[in-house]
Design an enzyme around this catalytic site. Sequence first.
Site, PDB file in Angstrom:
ATOM      1  N   ARG A   3      -8.299 -11.544  16.678  1.00  0.00           N
ATOM      2  CA  ARG A   3      -8.474 -10.111  16.434  1.00  0.00           C
ATOM      3  C   ARG A   3      -7.853  -9.295  17.569  1.00  0.00           C
ATOM      4  NH1 ARG A   3     -11.973  -8.929  12.302  1.00  0.00           N
ATOM      5  NH2 ARG A   3     -13.224 -10.662  11.515  1.00  0.00           N
ATOM      6  N   ASN A  48      -0.797  -4.133  16.591  1.00  0.00           N
ATOM      7  CA  ASN A  48      -0.830  -2.933  15.768  1.00  0.00           C
ATOM      8  C   ASN A  48      -0.976  -1.667  16.599  1.00  0.00           C
ATOM      9  OD1 ASN A  48      -0.299  -4.031  13.293  1.00  0.00           O
ATOM     10  ND2 ASN A  48      -2.432  -4.257  12.674  1.00  0.00           N
ATOM     11  N   ARG A  63     -16.200   1.157  -4.110  1.00  0.00           N
ATOM     12  CA  ARG A  63     -16.483  -0.243  -4.430  1.00  0.00           C
ATOM     13  C   ARG A  63     -17.972  -0.421  -4.678  1.00  0.00           C
ATOM     14  NH1 ARG A  63     -12.474  -3.077   0.087  1.00  0.00           N
ATOM     15  NH2 ARG A  63     -10.695  -3.429  -1.327  1.00  0.00           N
ATOM     16  N   ASP A 113      10.554   3.033   6.656  1.00  0.00           N
ATOM     17  CA  ASP A 113      10.207   1.678   7.077  1.00  0.00           C
ATOM     18  C   ASP A 113      11.296   1.167   8.012  1.00  0.00           C
ATOM     19  OD1 ASP A 113       8.069  -0.523   5.682  1.00  0.00           O
ATOM     20  OD2 ASP A 113       9.705  -1.376   6.862  1.00  0.00           O
ATOM     21  N   VAL A 126       0.836  -1.208   0.000  1.00  0.00           N
ATOM     22  CA  VAL A 126       0.000   0.000   0.000  1.00  0.00           C
ATOM     23  C   VAL A 126       0.866   1.252   0.000  1.00  0.00           C
ATOM     24  CG1 VAL A 126      -1.720   1.333   1.278  1.00  0.00           C
ATOM     25  CG2 VAL A 126      -1.958  -1.143   1.097  1.00  0.00           C
ATOM     26  N   ASN A 136      -5.211  -1.611   9.937  1.00  0.00           N
ATOM     27  CA  ASN A 136      -6.391  -2.300  10.482  1.00  0.00           C
ATOM     28  C   ASN A 136      -6.115  -2.900  11.857  1.00  0.00           C
ATOM     29  OD1 ASN A 136      -8.368  -1.918   8.445  1.00  0.00           O
ATOM     30  ND2 ASN A 136      -7.237  -3.322   7.129  1.00  0.00           N
ATOM     31  N   HIS A 151     -15.404   0.501   9.213  1.00  0.00           N
ATOM     32  CA  HIS A 151     -14.681   0.021   8.040  1.00  0.00           C
ATOM     33  C   HIS A 151     -14.369  -1.446   8.288  1.00  0.00           C
ATOM     34  CE1 HIS A 151     -12.053  -0.263   4.626  1.00  0.00           C
ATOM     35  NE2 HIS A 151     -11.006  -0.551   5.380  1.00  0.00           N
ATOM     36  N   THR A 182      -4.082   3.909   7.410  1.00  0.00           N
ATOM     37  CA  THR A 182      -4.811   2.808   6.765  1.00  0.00           C
ATOM     38  C   THR A 182      -4.787   1.528   7.600  1.00  0.00           C
ATOM     39  OG1 THR A 182      -2.893   1.884   5.598  1.00  0.00           O
ATOM     40  CG2 THR A 182      -4.061   3.693   4.511  1.00  0.00           C
TER      41      THR A 182
END
Length: 309
Positions: free
Chosen positions: A86, A93, A149, A31, A10, A118, A173, A116
């Site tokens: 999850r 994250n 979409r 990065d 991405v 998740n 989302h 972005t």
Amino acid sequence: MITIVGSGRVGATTAAFLMFYELDNEVTLIDVIKGLPQGEALDLNHAAAILGKSVRYKGSNDYKDMEGSDIVIVTAGLARKPGMTREELAGKNAEIISSIADQIKKYAPNSIVIITTNPLDAMVYVLYKRLGFPRNRVIGFSGVLDSNRMAYYASQIIGIAPESIIPVVLGQHGENMYPVPEASFVYGKPLTEFLTQEQYNDIVKKTIQAGADITNLRGFSSNWGPAAGLALMVDSIKKNRRRVFEASVYLDGEYGVKDVFAEVPVVLGKNGVEKIIELNLTPEQRQKFMQSIEAVKKNLTQVPPQYLK
């Protein structure tokens, strides 16, 4: 300067799309993996030379190189792996995003930040809390992808260009997003007037499953769609176009919701989120929207509490 934190699919694809908008002379990719951002930057500089574009790319493993950035795009984070819950994904994250937020706060304190990572609505909340920035400068990338979409799938049935459809997707989302074809329009006519109930249901289902479909087909998640949407959002901010997008933003009473990031229509300009547009939802639509909000809140419970302060 525009900085992209995360040089995976991405991040790198977004950097490539930005080349065509020529919004800034310099785009920096950062990065933690040594060699990755440098290699992507070198490849992109070769592409820019071929195409005669003025933008120059820099790859770095040092967050100091984002210093002075006016826009920071965060694409870094782990993808969910087989066997990972999850809660585990959210915890790992959240730790990554909190660390990145500290670097942004240090080196780009005046930037507008788009994320972005998740689970999106939870991670943008973590980012917002850690940064301490005004809410107009912290944006979750979501609705641009979800709504377009839906426009794509509807256009395949109706037989018109996707850009002729004004789509609406609200709430989370993810699998509990709320596509609202009744509030989506084709030149003033509700989208539902062009569809049978079966077609309507099919579009909603495909919109919700789109990300999973891409992953199942090719083995990794989408990058072209998100990158195209990110570049368009950055263009609206950098050039103060004040275009309407759907994005995950902090709600403080709008739609009757407080202290939650959720997908709603917004105006994006030089200050980031210039305005949140509140739609007049019917009681039934509001109920479905609130169900989606409950899913957002549930996602937040999966984040370790130390990252929510």
